[in-house]
Design a protein around this motif. Structure first.
Motif, PDB file in Angstrom:
ATOM      1  N   ALA A 294     -12.198  23.698  58.940  1.00  0.00           N
ATOM      2  CA  ALA A 294     -11.095  22.709  59.238  1.00  0.00           C
ATOM      3  C   ALA A 294      -9.662  22.898  58.553  1.00  0.00           C
ATOM      4  N   LEU A 295     -10.104  22.851  57.026  1.00  0.00           N
ATOM      5  CA  LEU A 295      -8.930  23.069  55.959  1.00  0.00           C
ATOM      6  C   LEU A 295      -8.288  24.410  56.332  1.00  0.00           C
ATOM      7  N   LYS A 296      -9.245  25.527  56.479  1.00  0.00           N
ATOM      8  CA  LYS A 296      -8.503  26.999  56.660  1.00  0.00           C
ATOM      9  C   LYS A 296      -7.778  26.801  57.757  1.00  0.00           C
ATOM     10  N   GLN A 297      -8.075  26.368  59.097  1.00  0.00           N
ATOM     11  CA  GLN A 297      -7.398  26.268  60.228  1.00  0.00           C
ATOM     12  C   GLN A 297      -6.088  25.517  59.994  1.00  0.00           C
ATOM     13  N   TYR A 298      -6.213  24.411  59.316  1.00  0.00           N
ATOM     14  CA  TYR A 298      -4.764  23.732  58.964  1.00  0.00           C
ATOM     15  C   TYR A 298      -3.957  24.461  58.297  1.00  0.00           C
ATOM     16  N   ARG A 299      -4.306  25.165  57.260  1.00  0.00           N
ATOM     17  CA  ARG A 299      -3.451  25.841  56.650  1.00  0.00           C
ATOM     18  C   ARG A 299      -2.824  27.094  57.235  1.00  0.00           C
ATOM     19  N   GLN A 300      -3.538  27.550  58.148  1.00  0.00           N
ATOM     20  CA  GLN A 300      -3.400  28.729  59.044  1.00  0.00           C
ATOM     21  C   GLN A 300      -2.180  28.224  59.879  1.00  0.00           C
ATOM     22  N   LEU A 301      -2.408  27.057  60.477  1.00  0.00           N
ATOM     23  CA  LEU A 301      -1.288  26.425  61.267  1.00  0.00           C
ATOM     24  C   LEU A 301      -0.016  26.255  60.596  1.00  0.00           C
ATOM     25  N   GLY A 302      -0.101  25.852  59.389  1.00  0.00           N
ATOM     26  CA  GLY A 302       0.982  25.435  58.545  1.00  0.00           C
ATOM     27  C   GLY A 302       1.664  26.726  58.278  1.00  0.00           C
ATOM     28  N   ILE A 303       1.205  27.939  58.038  1.00  0.00           N
ATOM     29  CA  ILE A 303       1.784  29.112  57.651  1.00  0.00           C
ATOM     30  C   ILE A 303       2.247  29.572  58.781  1.00  0.00           C
ATOM     31  N   GLU A 304       1.694  29.527  60.194  1.00  0.00           N
ATOM     32  CA  GLU A 304       2.048  29.950  61.186  1.00  0.00           C
ATOM     33  C   GLU A 304       3.292  29.230  61.801  1.00  0.00           C
ATOM     34  N   SER A 305       3.450  27.789  61.337  1.00  0.00           N
ATOM     35  CA  SER A 305       4.566  27.094  61.896  1.00  0.00           C
ATOM     36  C   SER A 305       5.854  27.474  60.919  1.00  0.00           C
ATOM     37  N   GLU A 306       5.606  27.798  59.437  1.00  0.00           N
ATOM     38  CA  GLU A 306       6.766  28.003  58.554  1.00  0.00           C
ATOM     39  C   GLU A 306       7.351  29.532  58.878  1.00  0.00           C
ATOM     40  N   VAL A 307       6.528  30.324  59.364  1.00  0.00           N
ATOM     41  CA  VAL A 307       6.860  31.653  59.683  1.00  0.00           C
ATOM     42  C   VAL A 307       7.794  31.609  60.761  1.00  0.00           C
ATOM     43  N   SER A 308       7.343  31.165  61.734  1.00  0.00           N
ATOM     44  CA  SER A 308       8.018  30.829  63.066  1.00  0.00           C
ATOM     45  C   SER A 308       9.365  30.215  63.037  1.00  0.00           C
ATOM     46  N   ASN A 309       9.552  29.210  61.909  1.00  0.00           N
ATOM     47  CA  ASN A 309      10.820  28.569  61.815  1.00  0.00           C
ATOM     48  C   ASN A 309      11.632  29.228  60.573  1.00  0.00           C
ATOM     49  N   ALA A 310      11.400  30.313  59.897  1.00  0.00           N
ATOM     50  CA  ALA A 310      11.847  30.713  58.644  1.00  0.00           C
ATOM     51  C   ALA A 310      12.944  31.654  59.076  1.00  0.00           C
ATOM     52  N   SER A 311      14.029  31.501  57.947  1.00  0.00           N
ATOM     53  CA  SER A 311      14.988  32.509  58.179  1.00  0.00           C
ATOM     54  C   SER A 311      14.417  34.077  57.727  1.00  0.00           C
ATOM     55  N   PRO A 312      15.145  34.837  57.807  1.00  0.00           N
ATOM     56  CA  PRO A 312      14.833  36.125  57.202  1.00  0.00           C
ATOM     57  C   PRO A 312      14.689  36.273  55.781  1.00  0.00           C
ATOM     58  N   HIS A 313      15.613  35.419  55.123  1.00  0.00           N
ATOM     59  CA  HIS A 313      15.509  35.310  53.554  1.00  0.00           C
ATOM     60  C   HIS A 313      14.143  34.552  53.158  1.00  0.00           C
ATOM     61  N   ARG A 314      13.691  33.665  53.920  1.00  0.00           N
ATOM     62  CA  ARG A 314      12.527  32.988  53.732  1.00  0.00           C
ATOM     63  C   ARG A 314      11.270  33.661  53.898  1.00  0.00           C
ATOM     64  N   LEU A 315      11.466  34.461  55.010  1.00  0.00           N
ATOM     65  CA  LEU A 315      10.172  35.249  55.287  1.00  0.00           C
ATOM     66  C   LEU A 315       9.928  36.523  54.082  1.00  0.00           C
ATOM     67  N   ILE A 316      11.013  37.003  53.578  1.00  0.00           N
ATOM     68  CA  ILE A 316      10.821  37.689  52.408  1.00  0.00           C
ATOM     69  C   ILE A 316      10.213  36.963  51.474  1.00  0.00           C
ATOM     70  N   GLN A 317      10.500  35.663  51.135  1.00  0.00           N
ATOM     71  CA  GLN A 317      10.020  34.802  49.955  1.00  0.00           C
ATOM     72  C   GLN A 317       8.442  34.665  50.303  1.00  0.00           C
ATOM     73  N   LEU A 318       8.317  34.603  51.511  1.00  0.00           N
ATOM     74  CA  LEU A 318       6.770  34.255  52.098  1.00  0.00           C
ATOM     75  C   LEU A 318       5.924  35.571  51.542  1.00  0.00           C
ATOM     76  N   LEU A 319       6.657  36.425  51.797  1.00  0.00           N
ATOM     77  CA  LEU A 319       5.760  38.010  51.532  1.00  0.00           C
ATOM     78  C   LEU A 319       5.518  38.099  49.973  1.00  0.00           C
ATOM     79  N   PHE A 320       6.543  37.676  49.048  1.00  0.00           N
ATOM     80  CA  PHE A 320       6.357  37.747  47.810  1.00  0.00           C
ATOM     81  C   PHE A 320       5.267  36.682  47.338  1.00  0.00           C
TER      82      PHE A 320
END
Length: 135
Positions: free
Chosen positions: A9-35
């Motif tokens: 359940a925790l793994k799924q919750y984290r995955q949802l959070g990451i997917e949500s952040e990625v879909s709403n992220a600016s290109p700059h933030r996407l590179i930060q997420l990769l780092f």
């Protein structure tokens, strides 16, 4: 009897959070997420080396190498010398990670971590400039 698994359940919750952040992220933030993703996997790979867990080490280093490849492919090579130097640096980092995997060398992983942290800190510093120039 319930099939509830709190770890899953925790793994799924984290995955949802990451997917949500990625879909709403600016290109700059996407590179930060990769780092951030690369650094997290490299820290975990260091732990795997220290624990003597070759399977986890290989998986984590493979994911980190893929992320560095993603950073590399995001470079605008028409932008000039900086892009060329970053391309060379990412190539060097991937070489160090391959060597770390073959030689089981946590110090080479640490070198890659330090290099990525340096580039990330520079990237993080340009964030206010990027957001202030956008409408």
């Amino acid at each position: 009897m319930s099939n509830y698994n709190p770890q899953e359940a925790l793994k799924q919750y984290r995955q949802l959070g990451i997917e949500s952040e990625v879909s709403n992220a600016s290109p700059h933030r996407l590179i930060q997420l990769l780092f951030e993703g690369a650094l997290a996997r490299l820290a975990a790979a260091q732990g795997a080396i220290e624990r003597g867990d070759p399977a986890a080490k290989g998986e984590l280093l493979g994911k980190a190498i893929s992320i560095v490849g993603g950073l590399r492919s995001s470079l605008d090579m028409s932008a000039g010398e900086l892009s060329e130097r970053l391309d060379q640096l990412y190539e060097y980092i991937n070489l160090k990670l391959l060597e770390a995997s073959v030689q089981n060398d946590a110090e080479k992983v640490n070198e890659a971590i330090q290099l990525l942290k340096t580039v990330k800190s520079g990237w993080d510093e340009i964030a206010p400039q990027v957001s202030s120039t956008q409408p």
